[in-house]
Design an enzyme around this catalytic site. Structure first.
Site, PDB file in Angstrom:
ATOM      1  CG  ASP A 199      10.456 -28.865   2.550  1.00 61.95           C
ATOM      2  OD1 ASP A 199      11.621 -29.239   2.770  1.00 61.95           O
ATOM      3  OD2 ASP A 199      10.003 -28.681   1.408  1.00 61.95           O
ATOM      4  CD  GLU A 242      14.996 -27.378   4.393  1.00 62.84           C
ATOM      5  OE1 GLU A 242      15.930 -27.884   3.758  1.00 62.84           O
ATOM      6  OE2 GLU A 242      13.889 -27.182   3.895  1.00 62.84           O
TER       7      GLU A 242
HETATM    8  C1  GLC Z   1      13.866 -29.268   1.358  1.00 63.81           C
HETATM    9  C2  GLC Z   1      14.072 -30.742   1.566  1.00 63.81           C
HETATM   10  C3  GLC Z   1      14.548 -31.355   0.286  1.00 63.81           C
HETATM   11  C4  GLC Z   1      13.534 -31.090  -0.809  1.00 63.81           C
HETATM   12  C5  GLC Z   1      13.223 -29.597  -0.912  1.00 63.81           C
HETATM   13  C6  GLC Z   1      12.021 -29.356  -1.774  1.00 63.81           C
HETATM   14  O1  GLC Z   1      15.059 -28.606   1.116  1.00 63.81           O
HETATM   15  O2  GLC Z   1      14.941 -30.973   2.614  1.00 63.81           O
HETATM   16  O3  GLC Z   1      14.766 -32.731   0.406  1.00 63.81           O
HETATM   17  O4  GLC Z   1      14.015 -31.540  -2.048  1.00 63.81           O
HETATM   18  O5  GLC Z   1      12.947 -29.035   0.332  1.00 63.81           O
HETATM   19  O6  GLC Z   1      10.858 -29.785  -1.116  1.00 63.81           O
END
Ligand code: GLC
Ligand code: CA
Length: 562
Positions: A199, A242
Protein backbone atom coordinates in the site's frame (compact mmCIF):
# COMPACT_ATOMS: atom_id res chain seq x y z
CA UNK A 1 10.75 -16.05 -21.51
CA UNK A 2 10.43 -15.66 -17.77
CA UNK A 3 7.41 -17.66 -16.74
CA UNK A 4 6.66 -16.50 -13.24
CA UNK A 5 3.19 -17.56 -12.17
CA UNK A 6 2.05 -14.01 -11.59
CA UNK A 7 2.64 -13.06 -15.20
CA UNK A 8 -0.17 -15.22 -16.43
CA UNK A 9 -2.33 -14.79 -13.35
CA UNK A 10 -5.90 -13.56 -13.21
CA UNK A 11 -6.08 -11.54 -10.02
CA UNK A 12 -9.38 -10.89 -8.27
CA UNK A 13 -9.56 -8.30 -5.56
CA UNK A 14 -11.80 -8.99 -2.58
CA UNK A 15 -12.90 -7.05 0.44
CA UNK A 16 -13.67 -9.83 2.91
CA UNK A 17 -16.34 -7.90 4.81
CA UNK A 18 -18.50 -7.24 1.74
CA UNK A 19 -18.00 -10.47 -0.20
CA UNK A 20 -19.97 -13.14 1.62
CA UNK A 21 -21.27 -13.45 5.16
CA UNK A 22 -20.76 -17.02 6.38
CA UNK A 23 -22.25 -16.75 9.90
CA UNK A 24 -25.24 -14.49 9.37
CA UNK A 25 -24.15 -11.48 11.40
CA UNK A 26 -24.29 -9.09 8.44
CA UNK A 27 -20.55 -8.84 7.89
CA UNK A 28 -18.63 -10.77 5.27
CA UNK A 29 -16.02 -13.14 6.70
CA UNK A 30 -13.49 -15.88 5.95
CA UNK A 31 -16.12 -18.60 6.21
CA UNK A 32 -18.12 -16.84 3.48
CA UNK A 33 -15.05 -16.22 1.38
CA UNK A 34 -14.20 -19.90 1.57
CA UNK A 35 -17.70 -20.70 0.30
CA UNK A 36 -17.17 -18.21 -2.50
CA UNK A 37 -14.07 -20.02 -3.72
CA UNK A 38 -16.07 -22.35 -5.99
CA UNK A 39 -17.41 -19.34 -7.82
CA UNK A 40 -13.95 -17.80 -8.21
CA UNK A 41 -12.44 -21.07 -9.35
CA UNK A 42 -15.24 -21.42 -11.91
CA UNK A 43 -14.62 -17.92 -13.18
CA UNK A 44 -10.99 -18.82 -13.74
CA UNK A 45 -9.42 -16.63 -11.07
CA UNK A 46 -5.92 -17.82 -10.16
CA UNK A 47 -5.02 -15.36 -7.44
CA UNK A 48 -7.03 -13.48 -4.84
CA UNK A 49 -5.82 -10.14 -3.51
CA UNK A 50 -7.31 -9.53 -0.10
CA UNK A 51 -7.89 -5.98 1.06
CA UNK A 52 -6.86 -5.40 4.70
CA UNK A 53 -8.59 -7.86 7.04
CA UNK A 54 -6.66 -7.01 10.21
CA UNK A 55 -8.01 -5.67 13.50
CA UNK A 56 -8.87 -2.05 12.86
CA UNK A 57 -11.27 0.66 14.03
CA UNK A 58 -12.36 0.63 10.38
CA UNK A 59 -12.23 4.34 9.71
CA UNK A 60 -10.45 3.84 6.35
CA UNK A 61 -11.91 0.51 5.30
CA UNK A 62 -9.28 -1.39 7.27
CA UNK A 63 -6.29 0.64 6.07
CA UNK A 64 -5.96 1.85 9.67
CA UNK A 65 -4.50 -1.17 11.40
CA UNK A 66 -4.08 -1.85 15.11
CA UNK A 67 -2.61 -5.34 14.89
CA UNK A 68 -0.70 -6.64 11.87
CA UNK A 69 -0.49 -10.24 13.05
CA UNK A 70 -4.12 -11.08 13.43
CA UNK A 71 -7.55 -11.16 11.80
CA UNK A 72 -10.33 -8.67 12.55
CA UNK A 73 -12.60 -10.57 14.95
CA UNK A 74 -15.68 -9.74 12.86
CA UNK A 75 -14.11 -11.59 9.91
CA UNK A 76 -13.03 -14.69 11.82
CA UNK A 77 -9.85 -15.77 13.50
CA UNK A 78 -6.51 -17.09 12.34
CA UNK A 79 -8.00 -20.57 12.22
CA UNK A 80 -10.64 -19.43 9.74
CA UNK A 81 -7.95 -17.71 7.74
CA UNK A 82 -5.83 -20.87 7.63
CA UNK A 83 -8.85 -22.94 6.62
CA UNK A 84 -9.59 -20.51 3.82
CA UNK A 85 -5.94 -20.63 2.69
CA UNK A 86 -6.07 -24.39 2.67
CA UNK A 87 -9.17 -24.51 0.53
CA UNK A 88 -7.80 -21.87 -1.83
CA UNK A 89 -4.67 -23.98 -2.27
CA UNK A 90 -6.82 -27.03 -3.00
CA UNK A 91 -8.47 -25.03 -5.75
CA UNK A 92 -5.13 -23.95 -7.11
CA UNK A 93 -5.81 -20.34 -6.16
CA UNK A 94 -3.05 -18.23 -4.66
CA UNK A 95 -3.60 -15.45 -2.16
CA UNK A 96 -1.79 -12.15 -1.85
CA UNK A 97 -2.53 -9.66 0.88
CA UNK A 98 -2.35 -5.94 1.48
CA UNK A 99 0.75 -4.81 3.33
CA UNK A 100 -0.19 -1.46 4.85
CA UNK A 101 2.97 -0.22 6.49
CA UNK A 102 3.12 3.42 5.52
CA UNK A 103 1.09 4.11 8.65
CA UNK A 104 -0.75 2.47 11.50
CA UNK A 105 -4.01 3.42 13.16
CA UNK A 106 -3.59 6.01 15.90
CA UNK A 107 -5.02 3.29 18.15
CA UNK A 108 -2.16 0.89 17.42
CA UNK A 109 -0.27 0.01 20.64
CA UNK A 110 2.94 1.32 19.03
CA UNK A 111 1.42 4.74 18.57
CA UNK A 112 -0.12 4.76 22.01
CA UNK A 113 3.30 4.03 23.47
CA UNK A 114 4.90 6.63 21.22
CA UNK A 115 2.46 9.24 22.45
CA UNK A 116 3.50 8.41 25.99
CA UNK A 117 7.03 9.11 24.75
CA UNK A 118 8.09 5.52 25.35
CA UNK A 119 11.67 5.70 24.03
CA UNK A 120 11.37 2.49 22.04
CA UNK A 121 8.26 3.48 20.14
CA UNK A 122 8.58 7.25 19.90
CA UNK A 123 11.00 6.85 16.99
CA UNK A 124 8.58 4.47 15.22
CA UNK A 125 6.76 7.61 14.09
CA UNK A 126 7.68 10.96 12.62
CA UNK A 127 7.55 14.03 14.86
CA UNK A 128 8.20 17.72 14.91
CA UNK A 129 8.14 20.12 17.85
CA UNK A 130 7.64 23.41 16.09
CA UNK A 131 4.38 24.53 14.62
CA UNK A 132 4.19 23.17 11.06
CA UNK A 133 3.84 25.38 8.02
CA UNK A 134 0.79 25.13 5.79
CA UNK A 135 0.94 21.65 4.24
CA UNK A 136 -2.42 21.64 2.52
CA UNK A 137 -0.83 20.84 -0.83
CA UNK A 138 0.77 17.64 0.52
CA UNK A 139 -2.34 15.79 1.60
CA UNK A 140 -3.51 12.54 0.01
CA UNK A 141 -7.21 13.33 0.29
CA UNK A 142 -7.94 16.95 -0.67
CA UNK A 143 -11.10 18.23 0.91
CA UNK A 144 -10.80 15.71 3.78
CA UNK A 145 -7.50 16.74 5.33
CA UNK A 146 -6.21 20.21 6.17
CA UNK A 147 -2.52 19.24 6.38
CA UNK A 148 -0.11 16.41 7.13
CA UNK A 149 0.78 17.30 10.73
CA UNK A 150 -1.41 16.74 13.76
CA UNK A 151 -0.70 17.85 17.31
CA UNK A 152 -0.57 15.21 20.01
CA UNK A 153 -1.13 16.73 23.40
CA UNK A 154 0.33 13.83 25.33
CA UNK A 155 3.48 13.73 23.19
CA UNK A 156 3.61 17.52 23.03
CA UNK A 157 4.65 17.32 19.42
CA UNK A 158 3.16 17.12 15.96
CA UNK A 159 3.07 13.77 14.20
CA UNK A 160 3.24 13.30 10.45
CA UNK A 161 0.33 11.68 8.59
CA UNK A 162 0.25 11.55 4.79
CA UNK A 163 -3.29 10.21 4.89
CA UNK A 164 -6.03 10.89 7.47
CA UNK A 165 -4.99 12.29 10.86
CA UNK A 166 -5.86 8.97 12.50
CA UNK A 167 -3.17 7.27 10.35
CA UNK A 168 0.21 8.35 11.77
CA UNK A 169 3.06 7.55 9.37
CA UNK A 170 5.58 4.95 10.41
CA UNK A 171 9.17 6.12 10.41
CA UNK A 172 10.54 3.63 7.89
CA UNK A 173 13.98 5.23 8.14
CA UNK A 174 14.18 3.54 11.54
CA UNK A 175 15.68 0.04 11.07
CA UNK A 176 13.55 -1.25 13.96
CA UNK A 177 10.45 -0.33 11.96
CA UNK A 178 11.77 -2.12 8.89
CA UNK A 179 12.40 -5.17 11.06
CA UNK A 180 8.78 -5.04 12.18
CA UNK A 181 7.72 -4.94 8.52
CA UNK A 182 9.81 -8.00 7.75
CA UNK A 183 8.37 -9.76 10.76
CA UNK A 184 4.85 -9.07 9.44
CA UNK A 185 5.80 -10.36 5.98
CA UNK A 186 7.42 -13.46 7.43
CA UNK A 187 4.38 -14.22 9.54
CA UNK A 188 1.90 -14.20 6.67
CA UNK A 189 4.26 -16.03 4.33
CA UNK A 190 4.40 -18.79 6.88
CA UNK A 191 0.61 -18.93 6.75
CA UNK A 192 0.87 -19.50 3.02
CA UNK A 193 0.34 -16.20 1.24
CA UNK A 194 2.00 -15.82 -2.16
CA UNK A 195 2.96 -12.19 -1.81
CA UNK A 196 1.95 -8.67 -0.94
CA UNK A 197 0.37 -5.60 -2.46
CA UNK A 198 2.35 -2.81 -0.91
CA UNK A 199 0.00 0.00 0.00
CA UNK A 200 1.14 3.53 -0.84
CA UNK A 201 4.63 2.32 -1.77
CA UNK A 202 6.07 5.76 -2.70
CA UNK A 203 5.19 7.05 0.77
CA UNK A 204 6.58 4.01 2.53
CA UNK A 205 10.00 4.73 1.11
CA UNK A 206 9.77 8.53 1.13
CA UNK A 207 11.83 10.60 3.50
CA UNK A 208 9.30 11.85 5.97
CA UNK A 209 9.17 14.75 8.36
CA UNK A 210 10.29 18.38 8.43
CA UNK A 211 13.45 17.77 6.40
CA UNK A 212 11.54 16.05 3.60
CA UNK A 213 9.57 19.23 2.99
CA UNK A 214 12.70 20.88 1.73
CA UNK A 215 14.09 17.92 -0.13
CA UNK A 216 11.67 15.21 -1.23
CA UNK A 217 13.54 11.98 -1.69
CA UNK A 218 12.93 8.24 -1.68
CA UNK A 219 15.01 5.41 -0.28
CA UNK A 220 14.62 2.76 -2.95
CA UNK A 221 17.06 0.56 -1.10
CA UNK A 222 14.27 -0.15 1.40
CA UNK A 223 12.46 -1.97 -1.39
CA UNK A 224 15.59 -3.98 -2.15
CA UNK A 225 15.81 -4.86 1.51
CA UNK A 226 12.17 -6.07 1.68
CA UNK A 227 12.42 -7.91 -1.62
CA UNK A 228 15.57 -9.68 -0.55
CA UNK A 229 13.83 -10.86 2.60
CA UNK A 230 10.82 -11.93 0.57
CA UNK A 231 12.82 -13.84 -2.02
CA UNK A 232 14.72 -15.59 0.69
CA UNK A 233 11.50 -16.72 2.39
CA UNK A 234 9.61 -17.52 -0.81
CA UNK A 235 11.42 -17.36 -4.10
CA UNK A 236 8.46 -16.80 -6.39
CA UNK A 237 6.49 -14.40 -4.21
CA UNK A 238 4.67 -11.49 -5.80
CA UNK A 239 5.71 -8.05 -4.64
CA UNK A 240 3.14 -5.67 -6.07
CA UNK A 241 3.40 -1.93 -5.60
CA UNK A 242 0.65 0.59 -5.42
CA UNK A 243 2.77 3.38 -6.86
CA UNK A 244 0.91 6.17 -8.57
CA UNK A 245 3.99 7.86 -9.99
CA UNK A 246 5.01 9.59 -13.20
CA UNK A 247 6.42 7.43 -16.03
CA UNK A 248 10.00 8.60 -15.50
CA UNK A 249 9.87 7.31 -11.91
CA UNK A 250 8.42 3.91 -12.65
CA UNK A 251 11.55 2.01 -13.50
CA UNK A 252 13.06 2.77 -10.12
CA UNK A 253 10.28 0.78 -8.49
CA UNK A 254 11.18 -2.32 -10.52
CA UNK A 255 14.91 -1.71 -10.20
CA UNK A 256 17.20 -1.83 -13.24
CA UNK A 257 17.79 -5.52 -12.64
CA UNK A 258 14.25 -6.31 -11.57
CA UNK A 259 15.43 -6.63 -7.99
CA UNK A 260 12.78 -4.45 -6.35
CA UNK A 261 9.02 -4.75 -6.95
CA UNK A 262 8.20 -7.46 -9.48
CA UNK A 263 4.86 -5.89 -10.35
CA UNK A 264 3.64 -2.30 -10.27
CA UNK A 265 0.06 -1.18 -10.75
CA UNK A 266 -0.02 0.98 -13.84
CA UNK A 267 -1.69 4.16 -12.63
CA UNK A 268 -0.54 6.03 -15.71
CA UNK A 269 -2.06 3.94 -18.47
CA UNK A 270 -5.24 3.46 -16.41
CA UNK A 271 -6.70 7.00 -16.74
CA UNK A 272 -5.53 7.20 -20.36
CA UNK A 273 -7.42 4.01 -21.11
CA UNK A 274 -10.57 5.64 -19.76
CA UNK A 275 -9.85 8.79 -21.74
CA UNK A 276 -9.47 6.69 -24.89
CA UNK A 277 -12.87 5.12 -24.25
CA UNK A 278 -14.37 8.56 -23.52
CA UNK A 279 -12.95 9.98 -26.75
CA UNK A 280 -13.68 6.82 -28.76
CA UNK A 281 -10.12 7.09 -29.98
CA UNK A 282 -7.04 4.98 -29.23
CA UNK A 283 -4.74 8.00 -29.22
CA UNK A 284 -4.53 8.63 -25.44
CA UNK A 285 -3.98 4.94 -24.77
CA UNK A 286 -1.28 4.60 -27.41
CA UNK A 287 0.39 7.77 -26.17
CA UNK A 288 0.46 6.54 -22.58
CA UNK A 289 1.83 3.12 -23.56
CA UNK A 290 4.66 4.79 -25.43
CA UNK A 291 5.41 6.93 -22.38
CA UNK A 292 5.83 4.18 -19.82
CA UNK A 293 9.25 2.55 -19.67
CA UNK A 294 10.18 -0.91 -20.89
CA UNK A 295 10.51 -2.98 -17.76
CA UNK A 296 12.96 -5.76 -16.87
CA UNK A 297 12.10 -9.09 -18.41
CA UNK A 298 11.11 -10.82 -15.17
CA UNK A 299 8.87 -7.93 -14.10
CA UNK A 300 5.26 -7.27 -14.93
CA UNK A 301 2.68 -4.49 -15.02
CA UNK A 302 -0.54 -4.83 -13.10
CA UNK A 303 -3.54 -3.54 -15.08
CA UNK A 304 -6.92 -2.78 -13.58
CA UNK A 305 -10.05 -0.88 -14.55
CA UNK A 306 -11.70 0.12 -11.32
CA UNK A 307 -10.51 -0.66 -7.82
CA UNK A 308 -11.59 0.02 -4.23
CA UNK A 309 -10.57 3.67 -4.50
CA UNK A 310 -11.67 6.50 -6.76
CA UNK A 311 -10.71 6.41 -10.44
CA UNK A 312 -7.74 8.75 -10.11
CA UNK A 313 -7.51 11.12 -13.08
CA UNK A 314 -4.75 13.30 -11.69
CA UNK A 315 -2.26 12.08 -14.31
CA UNK A 316 -4.37 13.62 -17.09
CA UNK A 317 -4.30 17.27 -18.15
CA UNK A 318 -7.05 19.49 -16.85
CA UNK A 319 -8.90 19.34 -20.15
CA UNK A 320 -8.60 15.58 -20.40
CA UNK A 321 -9.80 15.20 -16.84
CA UNK A 322 -12.78 17.44 -17.57
CA UNK A 323 -13.57 15.26 -20.55
CA UNK A 324 -13.59 12.09 -18.40
CA UNK A 325 -15.75 13.80 -15.80
CA UNK A 326 -18.15 14.83 -18.54
CA UNK A 327 -18.50 11.37 -19.98
CA UNK A 328 -18.21 9.16 -16.89
CA UNK A 329 -19.13 11.25 -13.85
CA UNK A 330 -20.78 14.53 -14.76
CA UNK A 331 -22.43 15.14 -11.38
CA UNK A 332 -20.50 16.59 -8.43
CA UNK A 333 -21.53 13.72 -6.20
CA UNK A 334 -19.85 11.26 -8.61
CA UNK A 335 -16.50 13.04 -8.22
CA UNK A 336 -14.02 12.93 -5.39
CA UNK A 337 -10.87 14.67 -4.08
CA UNK A 338 -10.90 17.09 -7.02
CA UNK A 339 -9.28 14.40 -9.15
CA UNK A 340 -11.37 11.29 -9.42
CA UNK A 341 -14.60 9.44 -10.00
CA UNK A 342 -16.15 7.33 -7.27
CA UNK A 343 -18.28 5.14 -9.51
CA UNK A 344 -18.01 1.56 -10.60
CA UNK A 345 -17.29 0.47 -14.16
CA UNK A 346 -20.81 -0.50 -15.21
CA UNK A 347 -22.54 2.77 -14.24
CA UNK A 348 -19.72 4.79 -15.82
CA UNK A 349 -20.62 3.04 -19.07
CA UNK A 350 -24.38 3.36 -18.45
CA UNK A 351 -24.58 -0.39 -18.06
CA UNK A 352 -23.41 -1.04 -21.63
CA UNK A 353 -22.04 -4.60 -21.53
CA UNK A 354 -20.20 -4.29 -24.81
CA UNK A 355 -18.16 -1.33 -23.60
CA UNK A 356 -17.38 -3.05 -20.31
CA UNK A 357 -16.07 -6.03 -22.26
CA UNK A 358 -14.07 -3.74 -24.51
CA UNK A 359 -12.38 -2.26 -21.44
CA UNK A 360 -11.73 -5.71 -19.98
CA UNK A 361 -10.34 -6.89 -23.29
CA UNK A 362 -7.83 -4.05 -23.23
CA UNK A 363 -6.47 -4.98 -19.82
CA UNK A 364 -6.48 -8.66 -20.76
CA UNK A 365 -4.34 -8.16 -23.85
CA UNK A 366 -1.96 -5.29 -23.16
CA UNK A 367 0.98 -7.19 -21.66
CA UNK A 368 0.51 -7.20 -17.94
CA UNK A 369 -1.57 -9.03 -15.37
CA UNK A 370 -5.27 -8.13 -15.22
CA UNK A 371 -6.82 -7.38 -11.86
CA UNK A 372 -10.59 -7.51 -11.40
CA UNK A 373 -12.39 -5.57 -8.66
CA UNK A 374 -15.02 -7.92 -7.16
CA UNK A 375 -18.46 -7.33 -8.62
CA UNK A 376 -17.22 -5.71 -11.81
CA UNK A 377 -17.41 -9.12 -13.49
CA UNK A 378 -21.19 -8.98 -13.15
CA UNK A 379 -21.48 -5.26 -13.80
CA UNK A 380 -22.41 -4.17 -10.29
CA UNK A 381 -23.44 -0.58 -9.66
CA UNK A 382 -22.41 1.93 -7.01
CA UNK A 383 -24.16 3.65 -4.13
CA UNK A 384 -23.43 7.35 -4.16
CA UNK A 385 -25.20 7.78 -0.82
CA UNK A 386 -22.19 6.11 0.79
CA UNK A 387 -19.41 8.47 1.88
CA UNK A 388 -16.26 8.96 -0.19
CA UNK A 389 -14.94 5.73 -1.73
CA UNK A 390 -17.44 3.47 0.03
CA UNK A 391 -19.73 4.02 -2.96
CA UNK A 392 -17.95 1.16 -4.77
CA UNK A 393 -17.70 -1.12 -1.74
CA UNK A 394 -21.25 -2.44 -1.41
CA UNK A 395 -21.98 -6.14 -0.77
CA UNK A 396 -21.44 -8.65 -3.57
CA UNK A 397 -24.67 -9.43 -5.41
CA UNK A 398 -24.98 -13.20 -5.47
CA UNK A 399 -28.67 -13.70 -6.18
CA UNK A 400 -32.13 -12.13 -6.10
CA UNK A 401 -32.66 -13.48 -2.57
CA UNK A 402 -32.77 -11.21 0.49
CA UNK A 403 -29.69 -8.99 0.88
CA UNK A 404 -28.58 -10.12 -2.58
CA UNK A 405 -27.69 -13.49 -1.06
CA UNK A 406 -24.79 -11.79 0.69
CA UNK A 407 -26.08 -12.37 4.20
CA UNK A 408 -29.05 -13.84 6.07
CA UNK A 409 -28.94 -11.07 8.70
CA UNK A 410 -31.68 -8.44 8.94
CA UNK A 411 -30.97 -5.71 6.37
CA UNK A 412 -30.20 -3.11 9.01
CA UNK A 413 -27.32 -5.20 10.34
CA UNK A 414 -25.46 -5.37 7.04
CA UNK A 415 -21.92 -4.03 6.85
CA UNK A 416 -23.20 -1.74 4.08
CA UNK A 417 -26.59 -1.67 2.38
CA UNK A 418 -26.96 -3.72 -0.79
CA UNK A 419 -27.89 -1.90 -3.98
CA UNK A 420 -31.68 -2.24 -4.14
CA UNK A 421 -32.56 0.58 -6.51
CA UNK A 422 -32.35 1.52 -10.14
CA UNK A 423 -30.75 -0.21 -13.02
CA UNK A 424 -28.16 -2.08 -10.93
CA UNK A 425 -30.63 -3.37 -8.34
CA UNK A 426 -29.45 -6.76 -7.03
CA UNK A 427 -32.68 -8.34 -8.24
CA UNK A 428 -31.47 -7.65 -11.76
CA UNK A 429 -27.71 -7.71 -11.48
CA UNK A 430 -26.49 -10.80 -9.67
CA UNK A 431 -24.35 -13.88 -10.17
CA UNK A 432 -27.22 -16.32 -10.33
CA UNK A 433 -29.10 -14.44 -13.06
CA UNK A 434 -25.99 -13.90 -15.17
CA UNK A 435 -24.93 -17.48 -14.85
CA UNK A 436 -28.15 -18.53 -16.61
CA UNK A 437 -27.71 -16.10 -19.48
CA UNK A 438 -25.09 -17.24 -22.02
CA UNK A 439 -24.65 -13.68 -23.32
CA UNK A 440 -24.16 -12.10 -19.89
CA UNK A 441 -21.11 -10.08 -18.96
CA UNK A 442 -20.14 -12.81 -16.50
CA UNK A 443 -20.22 -15.61 -19.07
CA UNK A 444 -18.43 -13.62 -21.73
CA UNK A 445 -15.79 -12.53 -19.26
CA UNK A 446 -15.32 -16.11 -18.11
CA UNK A 447 -14.60 -17.04 -21.71
CA UNK A 448 -12.21 -14.13 -22.03
CA UNK A 449 -10.36 -15.34 -18.95
CA UNK A 450 -10.13 -18.85 -20.34
CA UNK A 451 -8.82 -17.57 -23.65
CA UNK A 452 -6.30 -15.31 -22.02
CA UNK A 453 -4.93 -18.27 -20.07
CA UNK A 454 -4.64 -20.31 -23.25
CA UNK A 455 -2.42 -17.65 -24.81
CA UNK A 456 0.35 -16.70 -22.40
CA UNK A 457 1.81 -14.64 -25.25
CA UNK A 458 -0.46 -11.88 -23.94
CA UNK A 459 1.20 -12.13 -20.57
CA UNK A 460 4.87 -12.38 -21.32
CA UNK A 461 5.28 -11.85 -25.01
CA UNK A 462 7.03 -9.02 -26.72
CA UNK A 463 4.35 -6.69 -27.91
CA UNK A 464 4.11 -4.20 -30.74
CA UNK A 465 1.49 -1.66 -31.63
CA UNK A 466 0.11 -2.25 -35.11
CA UNK A 467 -0.79 0.34 -37.68
CA UNK A 468 -4.13 0.37 -39.38
CA UNK A 469 -5.97 2.51 -41.88
CA UNK A 470 -8.38 3.54 -39.13
CA UNK A 471 -6.11 4.92 -36.41
CA UNK A 472 -8.98 7.21 -35.43
CA UNK A 473 -10.88 4.22 -34.04
CA UNK A 474 -8.77 1.09 -33.98
CA UNK A 475 -6.32 0.05 -31.31
CA UNK A 476 -4.41 -3.01 -32.54
CA UNK A 477 -1.40 -4.77 -31.08
CA UNK A 478 0.38 -8.07 -31.36
CA UNK A 479 2.14 -10.20 -28.77
CA UNK A 480 4.77 -12.73 -29.71
CA UNK A 481 6.72 -15.22 -27.69
CA UNK A 482 10.22 -16.54 -28.25
CA UNK A 483 8.98 -19.54 -30.18
CA UNK A 484 7.27 -17.28 -32.69
CA UNK A 485 3.72 -17.85 -31.45
CA UNK A 486 1.83 -14.67 -32.10
CA UNK A 487 -1.57 -13.28 -31.20
CA UNK A 488 -3.21 -10.06 -32.25
CA UNK A 489 -5.86 -8.09 -30.41
CA UNK A 490 -7.94 -5.53 -32.22
CA UNK A 491 -10.26 -3.07 -30.52
CA UNK A 492 -12.76 -0.72 -32.06
CA UNK A 493 -13.04 2.17 -29.64
CA UNK A 494 -15.71 3.95 -31.61
CA UNK A 495 -19.43 3.34 -31.42
CA UNK A 496 -19.62 3.00 -35.22
CA UNK A 497 -18.88 -0.25 -37.04
CA UNK A 498 -15.47 -0.17 -38.67
CA UNK A 499 -13.94 -1.93 -41.65
CA UNK A 500 -10.20 -1.88 -41.38
CA UNK A 501 -6.89 -3.23 -42.58
CA UNK A 502 -4.34 -3.88 -39.87
CA UNK A 503 -0.74 -4.02 -41.00
CA UNK A 504 1.31 -6.93 -39.64
CA UNK A 505 5.07 -6.76 -39.25
CA UNK A 506 5.86 -9.91 -41.17
CA UNK A 507 4.63 -11.70 -44.25
CA UNK A 508 5.37 -15.09 -42.75
CA UNK A 509 2.22 -15.14 -40.63
CA UNK A 510 -0.46 -14.99 -43.23
CA UNK A 511 -3.33 -16.89 -41.71
CA UNK A 512 -5.41 -15.63 -38.79
CA UNK A 513 -7.76 -17.62 -36.58
CA UNK A 514 -10.41 -15.67 -34.66
CA UNK A 515 -10.51 -16.56 -30.98
CA UNK A 516 -14.02 -15.15 -30.39
CA UNK A 517 -17.20 -15.38 -32.42
CA UNK A 518 -18.29 -17.67 -35.22
CA UNK A 519 -15.96 -16.35 -37.84
CA UNK A 520 -14.05 -18.04 -40.63
CA UNK A 521 -10.31 -17.74 -40.54
CA UNK A 522 -8.95 -14.62 -42.17
CA UNK A 523 -6.29 -14.50 -44.84
CA UNK A 524 -3.56 -11.96 -44.55
CA UNK A 525 -2.77 -10.41 -47.90
CA UNK A 526 0.58 -8.70 -48.23
CA UNK A 527 0.82 -8.20 -44.47
CA UNK A 528 -2.66 -6.67 -44.36
CA UNK A 529 -5.21 -8.28 -42.11
CA UNK A 530 -8.68 -7.10 -43.12
CA UNK A 531 -11.58 -7.26 -40.75
CA UNK A 532 -14.84 -5.69 -39.73
CA UNK A 533 -15.77 -4.83 -36.19
CA UNK A 534 -19.08 -3.62 -34.77
CA UNK A 535 -19.13 -0.53 -32.58
CA UNK A 536 -17.11 -1.07 -29.38
CA UNK A 537 -16.23 -4.59 -30.54
CA UNK A 538 -12.94 -6.39 -30.15
CA UNK A 539 -11.45 -9.62 -31.34
CA UNK A 540 -8.33 -11.62 -30.67
CA UNK A 541 -6.64 -13.67 -33.37
CA UNK A 542 -3.97 -16.30 -33.46
CA UNK A 543 -1.58 -15.96 -36.36
CA UNK A 544 -0.22 -18.91 -38.30
CA UNK A 545 1.68 -19.39 -41.44
CA UNK A 546 -0.50 -20.65 -44.27
CA UNK A 547 2.19 -22.84 -45.76
CA UNK A 548 1.93 -25.08 -42.75
CA UNK A 549 -1.86 -25.19 -42.80
CA UNK A 550 -2.14 -25.83 -46.54
CA UNK A 551 0.72 -28.28 -46.47
CA UNK A 552 -1.14 -30.36 -43.94
CA UNK A 553 -4.34 -30.31 -46.00
CA UNK A 554 -2.47 -31.46 -49.08
CA UNK A 555 -1.06 -34.40 -47.26
CA UNK A 556 -4.53 -35.31 -46.06
CA UNK A 557 -5.85 -35.13 -49.62
CA UNK A 558 -3.11 -37.31 -50.98
CA UNK A 559 -3.75 -40.00 -48.43
CA UNK A 560 -7.48 -40.03 -49.17
CA UNK A 561 -6.82 -40.39 -52.89
CA UNK A 562 -4.58 -43.36 -52.43
C1 GLC B 1 -4.07 3.36 -0.48
C2 GLC B 1 -5.34 2.56 -0.49
C3 GLC B 1 -6.45 3.41 0.04
C4 GLC B 1 -6.11 3.88 1.44
C5 GLC B 1 -4.74 4.56 1.46
C6 GLC B 1 -4.26 4.77 2.86
O1 GLC B 1 -4.11 4.42 -1.38
O2 GLC B 1 -5.61 2.07 -1.75
O3 GLC B 1 -7.68 2.73 0.06
O4 GLC B 1 -7.07 4.78 1.91
O5 GLC B 1 -3.77 3.81 0.80
O6 GLC B 1 -3.91 3.54 3.44
CA1 CA C 1 -20.09 -12.67 9.31
Amino acid sequence: MATHWFKNAIIYCVDVDTFKDGNGDGIGDFIGLRQGLSYLAGLGVTCIWLLPFYPSPGRDNGYDIIDYLSVHPALGDLGDFAKFMDEAANRGIRVVIDLVVNHTSNEHPWFRAAQRRDPRYYSYYVWRKEKPPNTKDQVAFPGQQSGVWQYSRSAQAYYFHRFYDYQPDLNTANPAVRDEIKKIMGFWLTLGVSGFRVDAAPFVIAHKGPEAEKQPHESFEFINEFREFLSWKKGDALFLAEANVAPDQMLQYFGQRGDRMNMVLNFFVNPHLFLAIANESPEPLTRSLLQVPTIPEESQWGYFLRNHDELDLSRLTELERARCFDVFGPEKKMQLYERGIRRRLAPMFSGDVQRQLLAFSLIFTIPGTPIIWYGDEIGMGDDLNQPERNSVRTPMQWSEENNAGFSTAPAKKLRRPVIDFGRFDYRRVNVRAERRDPTSLLNRLERMIRTRKEYPEFACGKYRLLESDRTDAIFAHACEDEEGNAVVAIHNLSREPVKTKVRLWTDKLNHAVFLFGEKDDATVVKKDLSLELDGYAYNWLRLKSREVAVGKNRRVKKTTRR
